[in-house]
Motif scaffolding. Structure first.
Motif, PDB file in Angstrom:
ATOM      1  N   UNK A  31      31.998  42.026  46.669  1.00 20.26           N
ATOM      2  CA  UNK A  31      32.487  41.944  45.296  1.00 20.26           C
ATOM      3  C   UNK A  31      32.608  43.329  44.685  1.00 20.26           C
ATOM      4  N   UNK A  32      33.286  43.386  43.563  1.00 22.49           N
ATOM      5  CA  UNK A  32      33.479  44.635  42.838  1.00 22.49           C
ATOM      6  C   UNK A  32      32.177  44.992  42.122  1.00 22.49           C
ATOM      7  N   UNK A  92      36.806  50.775  48.465  1.00 23.97           N
ATOM      8  CA  UNK A  92      37.882  50.979  47.506  1.00 23.97           C
ATOM      9  C   UNK A  92      37.219  51.374  46.196  1.00 23.97           C
ATOM     10  N   UNK A 125      37.735  51.970  42.230  1.00 24.69           N
ATOM     11  CA  UNK A 125      38.629  51.663  41.117  1.00 24.69           C
ATOM     12  C   UNK A 125      38.222  52.457  39.889  1.00 24.69           C
ATOM     13  N   UNK A 175      42.311  48.194  35.022  1.00 27.43           N
ATOM     14  CA  UNK A 175      42.002  48.869  36.272  1.00 27.43           C
ATOM     15  C   UNK A 175      43.232  49.551  36.872  1.00 27.43           C
ATOM     16  N   UNK A 176      42.946  50.622  37.615  1.00 30.87           N
ATOM     17  CA  UNK A 176      43.979  51.243  38.414  1.00 30.87           C
ATOM     18  C   UNK A 176      44.148  50.517  39.739  1.00 30.87           C
ATOM     19  N   UNK A 177      45.046  51.060  40.566  1.00 28.12           N
ATOM     20  CA  UNK A 177      45.352  50.431  41.843  1.00 28.12           C
ATOM     21  C   UNK A 177      44.276  50.690  42.901  1.00 28.12           C
ATOM     22  N   UNK A 178      43.413  51.656  42.638  1.00 24.27           N
ATOM     23  CA  UNK A 178      42.326  51.922  43.569  1.00 24.27           C
ATOM     24  C   UNK A 178      42.611  53.067  44.524  1.00 24.27           C
ATOM     25  N   UNK A 238      41.383  54.087  48.351  1.00 19.48           N
ATOM     26  CA  UNK A 238      40.628  53.705  49.555  1.00 19.48           C
ATOM     27  C   UNK A 238      39.972  54.952  50.120  1.00 19.48           C
ATOM     28  N   UNK A 286      36.126  37.125  31.605  1.00 22.64           N
ATOM     29  CA  UNK A 286      37.417  37.571  32.106  1.00 22.64           C
ATOM     30  C   UNK A 286      37.717  36.933  33.460  1.00 22.64           C
ATOM     31  N   UNK A 324      40.223  38.201  36.658  1.00 22.57           N
ATOM     32  CA  UNK A 324      41.133  39.193  37.222  1.00 22.57           C
ATOM     33  C   UNK A 324      41.709  38.641  38.517  1.00 22.57           C
ATOM     34  N   UNK A 340      43.610  39.817  42.219  1.00 18.48           N
ATOM     35  CA  UNK A 340      43.860  40.943  43.124  1.00 18.48           C
ATOM     36  C   UNK A 340      44.771  40.463  44.242  1.00 18.48           C
ATOM     37  N   UNK A 400      46.114  44.415  48.947  1.00 19.37           N
ATOM     38  CA  UNK A 400      46.340  45.866  48.881  1.00 19.37           C
ATOM     39  C   UNK A 400      46.741  46.354  47.488  1.00 19.37           C
ATOM     40  N   UNK A 401      46.325  45.622  46.475  1.00 21.81           N
ATOM     41  CA  UNK A 401      46.610  46.047  45.111  1.00 21.81           C
ATOM     42  C   UNK A 401      45.325  46.107  44.292  1.00 21.81           C
ATOM     43  N   UNK A 402      45.457  46.595  43.077  1.00 21.51           N
ATOM     44  CA  UNK A 402      44.313  46.695  42.191  1.00 21.51           C
ATOM     45  C   UNK A 402      44.014  45.389  41.484  1.00 21.51           C
ATOM     46  N   UNK A 403      43.135  45.451  40.499  1.00 26.10           N
ATOM     47  CA  UNK A 403      42.726  44.283  39.736  1.00 26.10           C
ATOM     48  C   UNK A 403      43.605  44.158  38.493  1.00 26.10           C
ATOM     49  N   UNK A 429      44.376  42.044  35.022  1.00 29.77           N
ATOM     50  CA  UNK A 429      43.778  41.125  34.070  1.00 29.77           C
ATOM     51  C   UNK A 429      44.646  39.877  33.933  1.00 29.77           C
ATOM     52  N   UNK A 441      38.831  36.979  40.636  1.00 34.04           N
ATOM     53  CA  UNK A 441      37.479  37.397  40.275  1.00 34.04           C
ATOM     54  C   UNK A 441      37.179  37.010  38.836  1.00 34.04           C
ATOM     55  N   UNK A 453      30.869  41.286  38.107  1.00 29.25           N
ATOM     56  CA  UNK A 453      31.833  40.431  38.790  1.00 29.25           C
ATOM     57  C   UNK A 453      31.159  39.369  39.651  1.00 29.25           C
ATOM     58  N   UNK A 454      31.875  38.264  39.818  1.00 27.17           N
ATOM     59  CA  UNK A 454      31.497  37.293  40.821  1.00 27.17           C
ATOM     60  C   UNK A 454      31.995  37.741  42.184  1.00 27.17           C
ATOM     61  N   UNK A 455      31.688  36.923  43.188  1.00 30.61           N
ATOM     62  CA  UNK A 455      32.025  37.280  44.568  1.00 30.61           C
ATOM     63  C   UNK A 455      33.511  37.144  44.876  1.00 30.61           C
TER      64      UNK A 455
END
Lengths: 112, 115
Positions: A42-43, A89, A91, A103-106, A108, B34, B36, B38, B41-44, B46, B90, B105-107
């Motif tokens: 998780x984040x 990753x 962020x 958030x940004x795209x991250x 790696x 919230x 989110x 994903x 290969x991209x970000x989070x 909202x 998420x 965040x959750x898992x």
């Protein structure tokens, strides 16, 4: 639409090397954050930054990590001596009034 | 301390079927909630948020969620799934208001949409 931008999108580094991840938050935002996401997990929150100082940090954010806002637009995360377990990753995020976070795209990071 | 539990790691649905992704939270203080999304290969991004007011909140892409304080839940729903909804979702909590805004965040839940 304004967005958080991060560079590099992907970086490979050798264990023990220093890494700097860069971010440009949304221009009128005042709160800045770094999070990380290890593959398949998780984040996780790393640090928050407001008024030119750290406002909160997690247990993950130990002495090898630092953040800086060197000018009016950039926000950086430095990892002094990278370890294999730092591969993740990362962020960057920002918020205007600490309620809604964007958030940004991250970036790696792969440590070999 | 705050925590978030997403009860399902994967949710498979057929295209055009309804979607429900479950989220429960634990907090001793008032919270913001919230969702989110994903994409690979991209970000989070909202999806939606609950800060105050109406407990039924609408977000992008036809998703909505209802804050139920008595059940400490904030489940995400959509009446009809599209193939493009396949992603990782998420749930996150922050609070109390006036804090740093740190998100827990959750898992995550992987939504799989089958044709």
């Amino acid at each position: 639409e304004p967005e958080v931008t991060q560079t590099p999108s992907h970086q490979v580094t050798q264990m023990g090397q220093e890494v700097i991840l860069r971010c440009v938050p949304i221009s009128n935002h005042l709160y800045f954050y770094w999070y990380r996401q290890i593959l398949g997990q998780k984040v996780e929150f790393l640090v928050s930054f407001y008024n030119n100082e750290i406002s909160e940090k997690s247990e993950i954010f130990d002495d090898q990590f630092s953040v800086e806002r060197p000018d009016g637009s950039n926000f950086t995360l430095k990892i002094r001596s990278t370890k294999l377990e730092d591969s993740a990753m990362y962020f960057c995020a920002s918020s205007e009034v600490a309620d809604t976070i964007y958030f940004g795209e991250g970036s790696w990071l792969t440590v070999v | 301390a705050q925590s978030v539990t997403q009860l399902d790691s994967q949710v498979p649905v057929f295209e055009e079927a309804p979607v429900e992704l479950r989220c429960n939270y634990s907090s001793s203080v008032s919270v913001y909630l919230f969702w989110y999304v994903q994409y690979p290969n991209q970000g989070l991004q909202l999806l939606l948020k609950y800060l105050s007011g109406s407990t039924l909140v609408k977000g992008i892409n036809g998703f909505e969620a209802e804050f139920k304080k008595s059940e400490t839940s904030f489940h995400l729903t959509k009446p009809s799934a599209h193939m493009s909804d396949a992603a990782e979702y998420f749930c996150a909590v922050s609070g109390p208001p006036g804090n740093t805004g740190k998100l827990i965040f959750g898992q995550g839940t992987t939504l799989q949409v089958k044709p």
